[in-house]
Write a protein that holds these residues in place. Structure first.
Motif, short mmCIF file in Angstrom:
data_model
loop_
_atom_site.label_atom_id
_atom_site.label_comp_id
_atom_site.label_asym_id
_atom_site.label_seq_id
_atom_site.Cartn_x
_atom_site.Cartn_y
_atom_site.Cartn_z
N ALA A 81 43.04 69.50 59.25
CA ALA A 81 43.40 67.92 59.73
C ALA A 81 44.22 67.48 59.75
O ALA A 81 45.73 67.89 60.08
CB ALA A 81 42.65 67.46 58.78
N TYR A 82 44.57 66.83 60.68
CA TYR A 82 45.89 66.10 61.51
C TYR A 82 46.34 64.90 61.39
O TYR A 82 45.42 63.76 61.30
CB TYR A 82 45.83 66.41 62.85
N LEU A 83 47.06 64.62 60.70
CA LEU A 83 48.18 63.28 60.61
C LEU A 83 48.78 62.43 62.07
O LEU A 83 49.86 63.57 62.99
CB LEU A 83 48.88 62.97 59.76
N ASN A 84 48.49 61.16 62.13
CA ASN A 84 49.61 60.65 62.99
C ASN A 84 50.41 59.84 63.50
O ASN A 84 49.07 59.22 62.73
CB ASN A 84 48.42 60.68 64.71
N VAL A 85 50.92 59.23 63.23
CA VAL A 85 51.77 57.49 63.37
C VAL A 85 52.07 56.62 64.19
O VAL A 85 53.42 57.91 65.32
CB VAL A 85 52.68 57.54 62.08
N TRP A 86 52.04 55.63 64.25
CA TRP A 86 52.95 55.10 65.71
C TRP A 86 53.44 53.68 64.94
O TRP A 86 53.06 53.37 64.31
CB TRP A 86 51.58 54.78 66.77
N ILE A 87 54.58 53.49 65.74
CA ILE A 87 55.16 51.96 65.36
C ILE A 87 55.62 51.49 66.39
O ILE A 87 56.56 52.46 67.71
CB ILE A 87 56.26 52.15 63.97
#
Length: 175
Positions: free
Chosen positions: A93-99
């Motif tokens: 699975a894949y983790l993506n994060v934005w601010i």
């Protein structure tokens, strides 16, 4: 039986997990007990948003429990966030994060994606992934939205429906 109750609840509550920060366009994934952030996942039929990123809590439980980040971060400063993930799907699975550092509601601006396609291998069970990052110098002070996606798709983008998984939105204050 239990299966009938689960099916009934899915029909009432929906099968999607949506982001719930009102300044962002909608993001969702199909909820799955084997792929999630933190301990809890709830599902919704439609996105329920507000400015504190707690909109869906009024429909179910407070499932935003997978992200640990200081409530206040400093422009130009180093930040240590931790994302707790579970993946027992049988595949990566894949983790993506934005601010949203400039508070414009768009997460595709340069420097706003702070984690890109971080692989979460099958077998992870409430694994804490350290996510150190530096807040860009000159970042606009104030409340900024944050979106975290754990999905079966490597590059889900910050908006739209994508794969199975969970979306958690939150806010941080930049000083």
């Amino acid at each position: 039986g239990i299966g009938e109750v689960e099916d009934h609840l899915a029909n009432i509550l929906g099968t999607k997990d949506f982001g719930d920060y009102s300044s962002f366009s909608s993001a969702s994934s199909t909820a799955n007990a084997n792929l999630h952030l933190g301990e809890m996942v709830d599902t919704e039929e439609v996105a329920t948003t507000n400015t504190s990123a707690t909109g869906d809590d009024s429909l179910g439980m407070d499932d935003e429990d997978g992200v640990t980040i200081p409530a206040t971060i400093i422009s130009g400063g180093s930040v240590d966030a931790t994302i707790n993930v579970t993946n027992t799907t049988g595949a990566d699975a894949y983790l993506n994060v934005w601010i949203d550092f400039n508070h414009n509601g768009i997460l595709t601006d340069s420097g706003e994606q702070i984690a890109t396609g971080v692989v979460v291998a099958d077998g992870a069970s409430n694994l804490g992934i350290a996510l150190p990052f530096t807040v860009p110098v000159g970042t606009t002070p104030g409340v900024a939205g944050m979106r975290v996606r754990l999905t079966s798709t490597s590059n889900p983008g910050p908006i739209g429906d994508s794969g199975i998984g969970e979306v958690e939105d939150g806010v941080v204050t930049i000083t």
